[in-house]
Write a protein that holds these residues in place. Structure first.
Motif, PDB file in Angstrom:
ATOM      1  N   LEU A 187       0.768  -1.232   0.290  1.00  0.00           N
ATOM      2  CA  LEU A 187      -0.151   0.120  -0.064  1.00  0.00           C
ATOM      3  C   LEU A 187       0.864   1.366  -0.115  1.00  0.00           C
ATOM      4  N   SER A 188       2.146   1.112  -0.060  1.00  0.00           N
ATOM      5  CA  SER A 188       3.114   2.291   0.119  1.00  0.00           C
ATOM      6  C   SER A 188       2.740   3.639  -0.922  1.00  0.00           C
ATOM      7  N   LEU A 189       2.322   3.012  -2.348  1.00  0.00           N
ATOM      8  CA  LEU A 189       2.056   4.125  -3.233  1.00  0.00           C
ATOM      9  C   LEU A 189       0.679   4.600  -3.031  1.00  0.00           C
ATOM     10  N   ALA A 190      -0.262   3.874  -2.544  1.00  0.00           N
ATOM     11  CA  ALA A 190      -1.667   4.202  -2.333  1.00  0.00           C
ATOM     12  C   ALA A 190      -1.801   4.997  -0.988  1.00  0.00           C
ATOM     13  N   LEU A 191      -0.715   5.250  -0.351  1.00  0.00           N
ATOM     14  CA  LEU A 191      -0.774   5.957   0.875  1.00  0.00           C
ATOM     15  C   LEU A 191       0.003   7.235   0.536  1.00  0.00           C
ATOM     16  N   GLY A 192       1.153   7.078  -0.053  1.00  0.00           N
ATOM     17  CA  GLY A 192       1.906   8.389  -0.248  1.00  0.00           C
ATOM     18  C   GLY A 192       2.293   8.590  -1.596  1.00  0.00           C
ATOM     19  N   GLY A 193       1.673   7.967  -2.624  1.00  0.00           N
ATOM     20  CA  GLY A 193       2.130   8.270  -4.013  1.00  0.00           C
ATOM     21  C   GLY A 193       1.560   9.511  -4.502  1.00  0.00           C
ATOM     22  N   GLY A 194       0.381   9.854  -4.667  1.00  0.00           N
ATOM     23  CA  GLY A 194      -0.143  11.295  -5.018  1.00  0.00           C
ATOM     24  C   GLY A 194      -0.507  10.995  -6.614  1.00  0.00           C
ATOM     25  N   GLU A 195      -1.033  12.379  -6.974  1.00  0.00           N
ATOM     26  CA  GLU A 195      -1.085  12.552  -8.354  1.00  0.00           C
ATOM     27  C   GLU A 195      -2.427  11.849  -8.749  1.00  0.00           C
ATOM     28  N   ASP A 196      -3.421  11.194  -7.915  1.00  0.00           N
ATOM     29  CA  ASP A 196      -4.482  10.623  -8.274  1.00  0.00           C
ATOM     30  C   ASP A 196      -5.511  11.519  -8.636  1.00  0.00           C
ATOM     31  N   TYR A 197      -5.587  12.648  -7.920  1.00  0.00           N
ATOM     32  CA  TYR A 197      -6.539  13.723  -7.963  1.00  0.00           C
ATOM     33  C   TYR A 197      -7.962  13.025  -7.716  1.00  0.00           C
ATOM     34  N   GLU A 198      -8.094  12.266  -6.712  1.00  0.00           N
ATOM     35  CA  GLU A 198      -9.239  11.827  -6.193  1.00  0.00           C
ATOM     36  C   GLU A 198      -9.672  12.746  -5.126  1.00  0.00           C
TER      37      GLU A 198
END
Length: 251
Positions: A187-198
């Motif tokens: 989950l590291s990118l889901a927690l800290g990745g960014g740029e999804d703009y959800e």
């Protein structure tokens, strides 16, 4: 946060060797993006530069129902739209930054389909403008923020401004099948990745995922609650990254 874009101006710094056809393609893409958001390109400037630079100033309107960062209250449920981590993973695929586990899957059809989806999420993000406008109609008006710098960091802005804490259930963080196909349950990118703009938003109890999904026209997932204190507690996982900070360099 419930507002609507109206117009933008575009400034281009054009390097030598850039063809007129490429400039036409850039503006064609800008026009397509602007039209999809209901905005107009109303001007700008073109100058020579050592490298290509594109600077966009976007103007918009916000009525009285603006969703703010300082409106979260203890007891609120925390929801997010869509899935998280896709854009960050898409960028890493483009940059060749994959771990050994993901590299081992690169010759499969599942990998190729997943990569196309994830890269598309990075290259062509979709702002949740309609969902934001529909969400702002709720009473009381929710606290909200878009997830541009990662779930942990952006939720932290709401907690700081609202003087509250939060508990997040890691098992409820929505990730796409494409994300799982590449990195599994990491989950590291889901927690800290960014740029999804959800959109991440906090509302009073009583709203179900199904009700909000119908109202906003996009999948909505409950991931936690606002609690007393000033800390973010992540249940079931460790927040190894705090997200992207534009004013701080990272290794």
């Amino acid at each position: 946060m419930g507002g609507r874009p109206t117009a933008c101006v575009v400034n281009l710094g054009v390097r030598s060797g850039l063809t007129a056809r490429m400039l036409d393609q850039i503006y064609a893409g800008l026009r397509t993006a602007a039209r999809s958001a209901g905005a107009d390109i109303v001007g700008g400037n073109i100058t020579s530069a050592r490298q290509l630079t594109i600077t966009i100033a976007l103007l918009g309107e916000a009525g009285p129902r603006v969703m703010r960062r300082d409106a979260a209250r203890v007891g609120d449920d925390i929801f997010v739209t869509g899935t998280l981590g896709d854009a960050a993973l898409g960028w890493r695929l483009l940059a060749g930054k994959l771990n050994a586990r993901a590299v081992a899957r690169t010759n499969t059809k599942e990998y190729r389909v997943a990569k196309k989806f994830l890269v598309g999420r990075f290259l062509r993000p979709k702002a949740r403008l309609d969902a934001g406008a529909r969400l702002a109609v709720l009473r009381p008006v929710p606290a909200a923020i878009d997830l541009s710098d990662g779930l942990v960091q952006d939720l932290g802005h709401i907690l700081e401004r609202s003087s509250v804490g939060a508990e997040i259930d890691a098992s409820r963080i929505p990730i796409s099948s494409a994300y799982q196909a590449i990195v599994g349950d990491d989950l590291s990118l889901a927690l800290g990745g960014g740029e999804d703009y959800e959109l991440l938003f906090c509302v009073r109890p009583g709203h179900s995922e199904a009700q909000l999904t119908r109202r906003l026209g996009v999948a909505v997932h409950k991931i936690g609650k606002i609690v007393r204190g000033r800390r973010l507690k992540l249940v079931g996982a460790e927040a190894k990254t705090a997200g992207w900070d534009q004013l701080r360099s990272r290794s």
